[in-house]
Design an enzyme around this catalytic site. Sequence first.
Site, PDB file in Angstrom:
ATOM      1  N   ASP A 159       0.822  -1.209   0.000  1.00 18.99           N
ATOM      2  CA  ASP A 159       0.000   0.000   0.000  1.00 18.99           C
ATOM      3  C   ASP A 159       0.852   1.254   0.000  1.00 18.99           C
ATOM      4  O   ASP A 159       2.057   1.215  -0.122  1.00 18.99           O
ATOM      5  CB  ASP A 159      -1.058  -0.019   1.098  1.00 18.99           C
ATOM      6  N   LYS A 163      -4.380   3.005  -0.211  1.00 21.06           N
ATOM      7  CA  LYS A 163      -4.983   3.246   1.092  1.00 21.06           C
ATOM      8  C   LYS A 163      -4.600   4.651   1.405  1.00 21.06           C
ATOM      9  O   LYS A 163      -3.579   4.918   1.996  1.00 21.06           O
ATOM     10  CB  LYS A 163      -4.436   2.326   2.186  1.00 21.06           C
ATOM     11  N   MET A 212      -2.167   8.921  12.342  1.00 23.18           N
ATOM     12  CA  MET A 212      -3.276   9.425  11.525  1.00 23.18           C
ATOM     13  C   MET A 212      -3.940  10.638  12.157  1.00 23.18           C
ATOM     14  O   MET A 212      -5.159  10.775  12.126  1.00 23.18           O
ATOM     15  CB  MET A 212      -4.319   8.308  11.309  1.00 23.18           C
TER      16      MET A 212
END
Length: 460
Positions: free
Chosen positions: A243, A265, A378
């Site tokens: 990814d 992603k 994140m």
Amino acid sequence: MNLKDRPCLVVGGGDVACRKINLLRQAGARLTVVATHFDPRLRSLAESREITLVPAEFTPAHLTKQCLVVAATDDAAVNRAVAEAANRAFVPVNVVDKPELCTFVMPSIIDRSPIMVAVSSAGASPVLARLLRARLETLIPAAYGKLAALVGGFRAEVKKRFTTVDARRRFWESVLQGPIAEMMLSGREQQAVAALQAAVEHGLDSSDGMGEVALVGAGPGDPDLLTFRALRLLQRADVIVYDRLVSKEILDLARRDADQIYVGKERDNHSVPQEGINDLLVRLAQQGKRVVRLKGGDPFIFGRGGEEIDTLAQYQVPFQVVPGITAAAGCASYSGIPLTHRDHAQSVVFVTGHLKDGSVDLNWKALVQPQQTVVFYMGLKGLAEICERLMAHGMAATTPLALVEQGTTTRQRVHLGTLADMPQKVATVDIKPPTLIIVGDVVRLHEKLAWFQPLATGPQ
Ligand code: SAH
């Protein structure tokens, strides 16, 4: 040469002698050391009766009943005398750093007993031999010896079952290049023994042609941070499923002709939905492929690795999981911010700052504990809310915060601020993902401990 329990002589009692003595002891030799002066390490070995010390000048009589001798004194004349006496007595002799006086060499060894690899430069450059040895060490899996032992245990049985040399060679070639070897090397030893037993009894063709999947952590970006096992699996994979977080430098380490499948992603834009990835892995393995599912950082930390192998288990696809350096560990090291510290933080928490329904949903009370570092994965999009909530739950507005951008790569940047001013600061700079947020007093150590300073490579 098998030196186990055999008498060997070392002449010399200094540093160089110590090193040779260590090697000979590892080989199981019974050692006598003749010297006029002994290093304290040798005295303590003698006290525990592991070696015998003879405080004397060397004489040829010392060679009696020795099966080899090493001359390691710092006196060239003595060393030469040892070599000459040994030659007259037909005792193999090694004179340290004097190849012309040696009748045998002591190579650098890579010990995966019963497998043994030796590297010698015939005295031309022991350092070069040692460097080559270090490279081989990284190439030969630690469990190679165990693999050899497994095979050794089945040799007689295989010989009985396959009567021709050719058939046996073919059998062992498939075993050693196939899933059974991989099981052994990755620590699935019981499975390997059972599979080999079955293969000996029923032949290898009876297997269902099932491939396998390795869920591999690629670390935070710097390819040097891969594990040896990750590298080995990358170099034997048929297919690599990766990814966005996996850097190109890492993909370049894969086998040239491996298929590479991007399953993306990106934040808020999952190119291939998770179920699609799970199914893809199963399908590839069912086609007999050796699949590496490469994920950024560690597969079991905010990586949904658990879900992927859950599906594999359900379809009985053999799998293994290879840990990687997670972003928190990589970014902390490369920005000089220890996540724990005796004076500042006794605990560290990893949380996701990912927005759910437009807001960050976390146990804020648990996060604002004193003497604790909090790492947000994140978290960039939710930064303003994160800072606000932490303050609302009692964390000081002056608490320092670091935002590490593209950590461990040559594009790494560390942005510093406090809970109060960081959201504003960040709004004025162009920041490229991925980013990691570290909150806590340990961030102050960055100023002193930052060591990783890549040269700016221009606009990215
Ligand atoms: N399994 C990964 C995390 C995946 S979640 C791991 O163990 O690291 C993705 C988040 O990881 C990103 O949003 C970012 O917060 C963090 N991350 C991954 N690589 C990073 C890097 N090189 N620099 C900064 N943050 C990174």
